[in-house]
Design a protein around this motif. Structure first.
Motif, mmCIF file in Angstrom:
data_model
loop_
_atom_site.group_PDB
_atom_site.id
_atom_site.type_symbol
_atom_site.label_atom_id
_atom_site.label_comp_id
_atom_site.label_asym_id
_atom_site.label_seq_id
_atom_site.Cartn_x
_atom_site.Cartn_y
_atom_site.Cartn_z
ATOM 1 N N ARG A 67 0.723 -1.130 -0.666
ATOM 2 C CA ARG A 67 0.346 0.037 -0.081
ATOM 3 C C ARG A 67 0.886 1.041 0.318
ATOM 4 O O ARG A 67 1.615 1.213 0.443
ATOM 5 C CB ARG A 67 -1.111 0.424 1.427
ATOM 6 C CG ARG A 67 -0.407 -0.154 2.429
ATOM 7 C CD ARG A 67 -0.785 0.137 3.334
ATOM 8 N NE ARG A 67 -1.323 -0.848 4.770
ATOM 9 C CZ ARG A 67 0.095 -1.169 5.254
ATOM 10 N NH1 ARG A 67 1.098 0.412 5.390
ATOM 11 N NH2 ARG A 67 0.783 -2.044 6.317
ATOM 12 N N HIS A 81 3.102 5.057 0.993
ATOM 13 C CA HIS A 81 3.417 4.793 2.573
ATOM 14 C C HIS A 81 2.576 6.249 3.049
ATOM 15 O O HIS A 81 1.326 7.175 3.012
ATOM 16 C CB HIS A 81 4.624 5.258 2.319
ATOM 17 C CG HIS A 81 4.951 6.620 2.019
ATOM 18 N ND1 HIS A 81 4.546 7.688 1.964
ATOM 19 C CD2 HIS A 81 5.738 6.890 0.616
ATOM 20 C CE1 HIS A 81 5.018 8.670 1.543
ATOM 21 N NE2 HIS A 81 5.901 8.036 0.008
ATOM 22 N N SER A 82 2.030 5.825 4.588
ATOM 23 C CA SER A 82 1.937 7.469 5.173
ATOM 24 C C SER A 82 2.778 8.529 4.960
ATOM 25 O O SER A 82 3.552 8.418 4.251
ATOM 26 C CB SER A 82 1.026 7.084 6.917
ATOM 27 O OG SER A 82 2.098 6.320 7.041
ATOM 28 N N CYS A 83 1.688 9.701 5.125
ATOM 29 C CA CYS A 83 2.175 10.719 5.412
ATOM 30 C C CYS A 83 3.522 10.890 6.795
ATOM 31 O O CYS A 83 2.895 10.606 7.456
ATOM 32 C CB CYS A 83 1.371 11.883 5.886
ATOM 33 S SG CYS A 83 2.286 13.417 5.711
ATOM 34 N N TRP A 84 4.468 11.175 6.281
ATOM 35 C CA TRP A 84 6.285 11.112 7.262
ATOM 36 C C TRP A 84 6.428 12.784 7.604
ATOM 37 O O TRP A 84 6.654 12.993 8.855
ATOM 38 C CB TRP A 84 7.260 10.266 6.363
ATOM 39 C CG TRP A 84 6.868 9.244 6.196
ATOM 40 C CD1 TRP A 84 6.010 8.106 6.080
ATOM 41 C CD2 TRP A 84 7.947 8.011 5.724
ATOM 42 N NE1 TRP A 84 6.376 6.653 5.850
ATOM 43 C CE2 TRP A 84 7.327 6.693 5.129
ATOM 44 C CE3 TRP A 84 8.408 9.056 4.473
ATOM 45 C CZ2 TRP A 84 7.657 6.163 4.468
ATOM 46 C CZ3 TRP A 84 9.576 7.797 3.807
ATOM 47 C CH2 TRP A 84 8.325 6.364 3.250
ATOM 48 N N ASP A 85 5.358 13.244 6.965
ATOM 49 C CA ASP A 85 5.423 14.632 7.674
ATOM 50 C C ASP A 85 6.490 15.873 7.647
ATOM 51 O O ASP A 85 7.213 15.948 9.020
ATOM 52 C CB ASP A 85 4.901 15.052 8.880
ATOM 53 C CG ASP A 85 4.117 16.410 9.077
ATOM 54 O OD1 ASP A 85 3.988 17.231 8.226
ATOM 55 O OD2 ASP A 85 4.184 16.621 10.317
ATOM 56 N N ASP A 108 7.329 9.469 -4.183
ATOM 57 C CA ASP A 108 6.400 8.527 -4.141
ATOM 58 C C ASP A 108 8.206 7.527 -3.894
ATOM 59 O O ASP A 108 7.960 6.794 -3.069
ATOM 60 C CB ASP A 108 6.131 7.452 -5.244
ATOM 61 C CG ASP A 108 5.410 6.235 -4.118
ATOM 62 O OD1 ASP A 108 5.011 6.306 -3.748
ATOM 63 O OD2 ASP A 108 6.243 4.740 -4.904
ATOM 64 N N CYS A 162 6.284 14.265 0.528
ATOM 65 C CA CYS A 162 4.994 14.248 -0.479
ATOM 66 C C CYS A 162 4.785 15.017 -1.110
ATOM 67 O O CYS A 162 5.525 16.139 -1.147
ATOM 68 C CB CYS A 162 3.915 15.165 1.747
ATOM 69 S SG CYS A 162 3.719 14.053 3.116
ATOM 70 N N LYS A 220 -0.268 3.338 -6.707
ATOM 71 C CA LYS A 220 -1.184 3.318 -5.595
ATOM 72 C C LYS A 220 -1.375 4.932 -5.388
ATOM 73 O O LYS A 220 -0.065 5.357 -5.269
ATOM 74 C CB LYS A 220 -0.184 3.012 -4.269
ATOM 75 C CG LYS A 220 -0.516 1.298 -4.360
ATOM 76 C CD LYS A 220 -1.105 0.259 -3.700
ATOM 77 C CE LYS A 220 -0.628 -1.031 -4.129
ATOM 78 N NZ LYS A 220 -1.608 -1.477 -3.617
ATOM 79 N N CYS A 245 0.444 10.645 -0.927
ATOM 80 C CA CYS A 245 0.573 11.768 -0.181
ATOM 81 C C CYS A 245 0.332 13.274 -0.667
ATOM 82 O O CYS A 245 1.319 13.400 -1.332
ATOM 83 C CB CYS A 245 1.529 11.705 0.990
ATOM 84 S SG CYS A 245 1.228 12.348 2.272
ATOM 85 N N HIS A 290 -0.767 16.400 -0.394
ATOM 86 C CA HIS A 290 -1.680 17.885 0.453
ATOM 87 C C HIS A 290 -2.405 19.086 -0.137
ATOM 88 O O HIS A 290 -1.126 19.290 -1.379
ATOM 89 C CB HIS A 290 -1.083 18.210 1.778
ATOM 90 C CG HIS A 290 -0.061 17.795 2.321
ATOM 91 N ND1 HIS A 290 -0.450 17.383 3.315
ATOM 92 C CD2 HIS A 290 0.876 16.671 2.326
ATOM 93 C CE1 HIS A 290 0.224 16.292 4.078
ATOM 94 N NE2 HIS A 290 0.868 16.091 3.343
#
Length: 164
Positions: free
Chosen positions: A25, A27-31, A54, A59, A80, A83, A85
């Motif tokens: 999946r 990756h989530s937001c690593w900010d 990616d 992001c 996929k 992330c 914004h």
């Protein structure tokens, strides 16, 4: 004399082997790292930038312009979602990032630029603002894009809007 050399043999992978090695999946937001083409031109290709984000775990931050979803789709071969914004106020978003301690780096492609590979890794949250024609500096023409893979001088137009 045989045709074999002493080096490693080339081994191709099947589609199924490649599929198994991919992330299951997005990756989530690593900010931590943002690529921010905040003033893209109508018809721009943001999909290639999305693929790069990616690959490095960054992001993508884009404005809410009507043509941006199409620009993101152009050149984007990711399976996929990335992330992403969205911002309706690019300068306000940059100011908020700076207030929270993020480093704002303006970049443009140029022949005399520092190579991207020669830059140190981001040790704090960092926003890379990609300069394009149509930026708030009056849309001055950029140099030809011959310096691929290079990061250049800070973008002067962002300084007045971001000074504390």
């Amino acid at each position: 004399m045989s045709g074999r050399s002493g080096g490693p043999a080339i081994r191709t992978r099947t589609r199924e082997e490649l599929r198994r090695t991919r992330r299951p999946r997005a990756h989530s937001c690593w900010d931590h790292l943002y690529a921010a083409p905040l003033w893209p031109l109508h018809g721009a290709n943001l999909g290639t930038l999305a693929r790069t984000c990616d690959a490095v775990g960054a992001c993508l931050t884009v404005p809410r312009f009507p043509w941006v979803p199409e620009a993101l789709a152009r050149g984007n071969t990711l399976r996929k979602p990335l992330c992403t914004h969205w911002t309706g106020d690019p300068l306000g978003w940059l100011a908020r990032q700076r207030e929270r301690g993020a480093r704002i780096v303006g970049v443009e492609l140029a022949d005399e630029a520092v190579r991207l590979a020669d830059l140190p890794p981001a040790r704090q949250p960092t926003v890379m603002v990609r300069r394009m024609r149509g930026d708030p500096d009056g849309g001055q023409r950029l140099q030809p894009q011959r310096g691929r893979g290079r990061v250049a001088r800070p973008v002067q137009a962002l300084r007045p809007a971001l000074t504390p």
